[in-house]
Design a protein around this motif. Structure first.
Motif: not given
Length: 224
Positions: A85, A88, A90-91, A93-98
């Protein structure tokens, strides 16, 4: 920085301190294992240990050093998601919703993952707790096996002759030898100076009328 990170920095500056702490850790692990093993035979092992025994308790079994390496490895693997984490953001942050990503890569603020502790501290404490439980289970299993008739049979020669019985060797300290007889479910603690010899693979010695002799006190009074 976590406590683990601070200790790591200290060890980098003072390598000999790492060696000393590792030795102390292995000694504590050895004492923990000895305590739960002999507790299965109602032997208060800590009362029979000399000061020198405390320092070599962890050197009797090479597996203790392996446990130290295992603890460090598990702690390092446990904090890998948090390090990913950090590298990376930014990556992440994009995947935190899953939901599956949050389970595999929890955030530092997730109470269910780290309980408010730093990830490195939580990983190290978890590894230590698991190791303690494994040693507790392993020591208890070894004790149950010997109580049921397993272990290494020995024939013990005391200063007054053979000690009758189908004895199992539990272990030794600098001053005592610890034995167990599965048939009568009794332990025997003998001072080293009262033993003339120990023959591996013993079995039941000859009767007293055939040359053997059952020792009387003080050796016999050391039993449980």
């Amino acid at each position: 920085m976590s406590v683990v990170s601070r200790l790591r920095d200290v060890f980098r500056r003072e390598p000999m301190l790492l060696v000393t702490c590792s030795y102390l850790f292995v000694s504590v692990v050895g004492l923990w294992d000895l305590y739960w093993f002999y507790r299965g035979f109602d032997i208060p092992i800590l009362e029979f240990l000399q000061s020198s025994d405390y320092f070599v308790a962890g050197l009797r079994r090479p597996a203790y050093a392996g446990l130290l390496a295992w603890t460090l490895l598990v702690a390092a693997l446990s904090i890998w998601p948090q390090r990913w984490r950090m590298r990376h953001p930014e990556r992440a942050a994009r995947l935190d919703g899953r939901w599956w990503f949050r389970v595999a890569f929890p955030r530092r603020g997730d109470w269910w993952a780290y309980f408010g502790l730093h990830p490195e501290t939580m990983a190290t404490l978890t590894a230590l707790a698991v190791m303690a439980m494994l040693l507790f289970h392993h020591g208890g299993s070894r004790a149950l096996s010997i109580r049921a008739g397993g272990g290494n049979p020995v024939q013990v020669e005391g200063s007054r002759g053979s000690i009758d019985g189908d004895w199992r060797m539990l272990g030794t300290s600098s001053a005592y030898v610890f034995l167990w007889e599965p048939a009568q479910q009794r332990a025997l603690v003998l001072p080293v100076e009262s033993i003339a010899g120990i023959q591996p693979g013993g079995g039941i010695p000859a009767a007293a009328g055939e040359g053997g002799a059952t020792p009387s006190s003080p050796a016999g009074d050391q039993g449980r």
